[in-house]
Write a protein that holds these residues in place. Structure first.
Motif, PDB file in Angstrom:
ATOM      1  N   SER A  53       0.813  -1.210   0.000  1.00 19.33           N
ATOM      2  CA  SER A  53       0.000   0.000   0.000  1.00 19.33           C
ATOM      3  C   SER A  53       0.850   1.264   0.000  1.00 19.33           C
ATOM      4  O   SER A  53       0.360   2.349  -0.329  1.00 19.33           O
ATOM      5  N   THR A  54       2.125   1.130   0.382  1.00 20.31           N
ATOM      6  CA  THR A  54       3.029   2.275   0.350  1.00 20.31           C
ATOM      7  C   THR A  54       3.588   2.493  -1.044  1.00 20.31           C
ATOM      8  O   THR A  54       3.674   3.634  -1.517  1.00 20.31           O
ATOM      9  N   SER A  57       0.099   2.726  -5.770  1.00 15.65           N
ATOM     10  CA  SER A  57      -1.089   3.535  -5.533  1.00 15.65           C
ATOM     11  C   SER A  57      -1.582   4.071  -6.874  1.00 15.65           C
ATOM     12  O   SER A  57      -0.778   4.534  -7.692  1.00 15.65           O
ATOM     13  N   GLY A 144      -0.879   7.765 -10.571  1.00 16.44           N
ATOM     14  CA  GLY A 144      -0.467   6.595  -9.808  1.00 16.44           C
ATOM     15  C   GLY A 144       0.892   6.119 -10.233  1.00 16.44           C
ATOM     16  O   GLY A 144       1.568   6.744 -11.062  1.00 16.44           O
ATOM     17  N   ASP A 154       5.689  10.126  -0.063  1.00 18.17           N
ATOM     18  CA  ASP A 154       4.750   9.026  -0.219  1.00 18.17           C
ATOM     19  C   ASP A 154       3.862   9.253  -1.438  1.00 18.17           C
ATOM     20  O   ASP A 154       3.234  10.309  -1.580  1.00 18.17           O
ATOM     21  N   SER A 156       0.980   7.878  -2.336  1.00 18.98           N
ATOM     22  CA  SER A 156      -0.469   7.965  -2.143  1.00 18.98           C
ATOM     23  C   SER A 156      -0.919   9.383  -1.813  1.00 18.98           C
ATOM     24  O   SER A 156      -2.033   9.792  -2.169  1.00 18.98           O
ATOM     25  N   LEU A 159      -1.654  11.491  -5.118  1.00 18.20           N
ATOM     26  CA  LEU A 159      -2.656  11.099  -6.109  1.00 18.20           C
ATOM     27  C   LEU A 159      -3.670  12.211  -6.344  1.00 18.20           C
ATOM     28  O   LEU A 159      -4.203  12.804  -5.392  1.00 18.20           O
TER      29      LEU A 159
END
Length: 332
Positions: A53-54, A57, A144, A154, A156, A159
């Motif tokens: 999840s890191t 994305s 993404g 990061d 995410s 986005l």
């Protein structure tokens, strides 16, 4: 085919200013494969397993853009290195790692018949990290990517953001380059790509350094602390401590930018090179340039780059390298 890592030293002395530093991209050199290829792809597999999840994305609805990127990458790899990459009947084989990816809708089939996102598949083939920018009503936004080796940011959190919003936390960047960045991407066309270099000095040589708490940390019990920097003479301790060159690292990121014709998306790649400062121990000219660049860096930029606390020690060590060379040249 012999492989060697390029020797990028992109820092500059003089008054600080953010620079685009763009150069025309030779498409044959779009992707760089080096001697640490197997090691870096193993590191990618590890973080993809432990922290998916890191490092992965995506906005919904970017499959067309991601598939166009993957098609271009497959075309490049199989023609640039046909002995290492071969396309079969709906699959790509990486002979360097022994992996094969089934290309279902230009994604990759995984256990249970699930289909891997095309950018996930693409990221597992190269040492570069990949970020796709997509055209939406509000303009070009981060759609993404696969970023296994983030330099203290990061994916995410970026986005859906426009570029000015992505760069907002970067001290002085929008003020100095915001208009130039927008103009560059407005004019970027599929027939001509570009590349540039960025750099930082860090106290951790790990490739994987996100800001969500999953990054590896330095164990203070495992190593002695770096020399403290006193107020009276902040450069003496760092210059005298021989460990500094092995404990601080120059991190250079080679970035490329290509627009693709069908979806008009832009792919941003980051290839990361990390070396201890010790690689400059016999290169006084480069050491002097890096010291000058660190000295000239404004406090707010140094804070953003996470070098504020490291810079005095790094500068002391680098200037000791330069001074030592001068003494040798001058003689007793």
């Amino acid at each position: 085919m012999s492989l060697a890592e390029p020797d990028y030293q992109p820092y500059q002395g003089g008054a600080f200013r953010w620079r685009l530093g763009l150069r025309a991209l030779d498409e044959a050199d779009w992707i760089q494969i080096g001697p640490a290829y197997e090691r870096d792809l193993a590191a990618k597999r590890d973080v993809l397993t432990r922290h998916p999840s890191t490092v992965l994305s995506f906005l919904p609805g970017i499959e067309d853009e991601a598939s166009e990127v993957l098609r271009a990458l497959l075309h490049h790899l199989t023609r640039r290195w046909p002995e290492w990459f071969t396309l079969g009947d709906g699959s790509i084989t990486n002979h360097r790692t022994g992996e094969q990816f089934v290309l279902g809708d230009l994604g990759g089939a995984v256990g249970g018949g699930a289909v891997r996102h095309p950018l996930d598949t693409a990221g597992r083939l190269v040492q570069e990290d990949l970020v796709v920018l997509v055209e939406r009503t509000e303009g070009l936004v981060v759609g993404g990517g696969s970023v296994c080796f983030p330099n203290r940011w990061d994916l995410s959190s970026k986005l859906g953001l426009r570029l000015a919003e992505v760069h907002a936390p970067v001290s002085r960047l929008n003020d100095q380059l915001g208009g130039s960045v927008d103009t560059f991407f407005d004019r970027l066309s599929p027939d001509r790509g570009f590349w540039r270099l960025g750099w930082s000095v860090l106290d951790n040589g790990a490739l994987y350094q996100p800001t969500d708490g999953t990054a590896p940390s330095i164990d203070p019990l495992a190593i002695d602390p770096l020399p403290s920097i006193g107020d009276a003479d902040p450069y003496v301790d760092g210059a005298a401590d021989g460990r500094v060159g092995e404990r601080l690292f120059l991190r250079v990121e080679r970035e490329t930018f290509r627009r693709f014709p069908d979806t008009r998306c832009v792919l941003f790649t980051l290839r990361t090179y990390v070396r201890p400062l010790a690689h400059l121990a016999t290169r006084p000219s480069d050491a002097g340039r890096l010291a000058a660049a660190l000295r000239a860096m404004p406090a707010d930029v140094a804070d953003y780059k996470k070098v504020a606390e490291l810079a005095p020690t790094a500068v002391a060590w680098l200037e000791a390298v330069t001074a030592g060379s001068s003494l040798e040249a001058d003689g007793p």
